[in-house]
Motif scaffolding. Structure first.
Motif, PDB file in Angstrom:
ATOM      1  N   LYS A 152      12.545 -10.239   5.633  1.00 46.89           N
ATOM      2  CA  LYS A 152      11.102 -10.153   5.873  1.00 46.89           C
ATOM      3  C   LYS A 152      10.830  -9.928   7.364  1.00 46.89           C
ATOM      4  CE  LYS A 152       6.984 -12.057   3.879  1.00 46.89           C
ATOM      5  NZ  LYS A 152       6.041 -11.290   4.146  1.00 46.89           N
ATOM      6  N   GLY A 153      11.599 -10.630   8.185  1.00 44.55           N
ATOM      7  CA  GLY A 153      11.468 -10.438   9.629  1.00 44.55           C
ATOM      8  C   GLY A 153      11.770  -9.003  10.025  1.00 44.55           C
ATOM      9  N   CYS A 154      12.832  -8.444   9.455  1.00 42.72           N
ATOM     10  CA  CYS A 154      13.197  -7.053   9.755  1.00 42.72           C
ATOM     11  C   CYS A 154      12.122  -6.093   9.266  1.00 42.72           C
ATOM     12  CB  CYS A 154      14.516  -6.685   9.075  1.00 42.72           C
ATOM     13  SG  CYS A 154      15.939  -7.412   9.852  1.00 42.72           S
ATOM     14  N   VAL A 210      21.974  -7.830   7.052  1.00 39.41           N
ATOM     15  CA  VAL A 210      20.893  -8.752   6.713  1.00 39.41           C
ATOM     16  C   VAL A 210      21.234  -9.412   5.377  1.00 39.41           C
ATOM     17  CG1 VAL A 210      18.464  -8.903   6.082  1.00 39.41           C
ATOM     18  CG2 VAL A 210      19.174  -7.421   7.954  1.00 39.41           C
ATOM     19  N   CYS A 211      21.633  -8.608   4.425  1.00 40.93           N
ATOM     20  CA  CYS A 211      21.962  -9.106   3.082  1.00 40.93           C
ATOM     21  C   CYS A 211      23.439  -8.846   2.807  1.00 40.93           C
ATOM     22  CB  CYS A 211      21.087  -8.375   2.058  1.00 40.93           C
ATOM     23  SG  CYS A 211      21.449  -8.815   0.353  1.00 40.93           S
ATOM     24  N   GLN A 269      14.294 -14.443   4.182  1.00 41.67           N
ATOM     25  CA  GLN A 269      13.511 -14.675   5.407  1.00 41.67           C
ATOM     26  C   GLN A 269      13.853 -13.638   6.482  1.00 41.67           C
ATOM     27  OE1 GLN A 269      12.426 -18.380   5.619  1.00 41.67           O
ATOM     28  NE2 GLN A 269      11.187 -18.159   7.444  1.00 41.67           N
ATOM     29  N   CYS A 270      15.147 -13.419   6.661  1.00 37.65           N
ATOM     30  CA  CYS A 270      15.606 -12.466   7.667  1.00 37.65           C
ATOM     31  C   CYS A 270      15.147 -11.043   7.318  1.00 37.65           C
ATOM     32  CB  CYS A 270      17.130 -12.542   7.762  1.00 37.65           C
ATOM     33  SG  CYS A 270      17.809 -11.483   9.017  1.00 37.65           S
ATOM     34  N   ARG A 321      19.399 -15.845   0.164  1.00 38.37           N
ATOM     35  CA  ARG A 321      19.465 -16.417   1.517  1.00 38.37           C
ATOM     36  C   ARG A 321      18.952 -15.459   2.588  1.00 38.37           C
ATOM     37  NH1 ARG A 321      25.373 -18.399   1.183  1.00 38.37           N
ATOM     38  NH2 ARG A 321      25.067 -19.843  -0.516  1.00 38.37           N
ATOM     39  N   CYS A 322      18.951 -14.193   2.286  1.00 34.06           N
ATOM     40  CA  CYS A 322      18.565 -13.200   3.286  1.00 34.06           C
ATOM     41  C   CYS A 322      17.060 -12.947   3.302  1.00 34.06           C
ATOM     42  CB  CYS A 322      19.281 -11.897   2.978  1.00 34.06           C
ATOM     43  SG  CYS A 322      18.918 -11.309   1.318  1.00 34.06           S
ATOM     44  N   ASP A 357      20.038  -4.041   8.900  1.00 32.46           N
ATOM     45  CA  ASP A 357      18.685  -3.877   9.456  1.00 32.46           C
ATOM     46  C   ASP A 357      18.335  -2.394   9.556  1.00 32.46           C
ATOM     47  OD1 ASP A 357      20.669  -3.640  11.409  1.00 32.46           O
ATOM     48  OD2 ASP A 357      19.421  -4.444  13.005  1.00 32.46           O
TER      49      ASP A 357
END
Ligand code: FES
Length: 56
Positions: free
Chosen positions: A46-48, A3-4, A43-44, A40-41, A11
């Motif tokens: 947060k989704g995870c 993710v990052c 949003q992703c 950059r990570c 994840d």
């Protein structure tokens, strides 16, 4: 899945952190440093986080 990339956070790491009590992006930032460099990570991540919380 990573993710990052800046801090090599996956994840699974996020899921594990949620199992250990993390429930906000702030917790993830403090614990894993996710989204503390280029951002950059965010949003992703947060989704995870939301997915892991929903599955908890
Ligand atoms: Fe997460 Fe850069 S990819 S801070």
């Amino acid at each position: 899945m990573y993710v990052c990339l800046c801090h090599a956070v996956t994840d699974r790491d996020i899921k594990q952190a949620v199992e250990n009590g993390a429930c906000t992006m702030r917790h993830l930032r403090d614990e894993l440093k996710v989204a503390t460099q280029c951002g950059r990570c965010a949003q992703c991540a947060k989704g995870c986080l939301n997915q892991a919380l929903a599955e908890r």
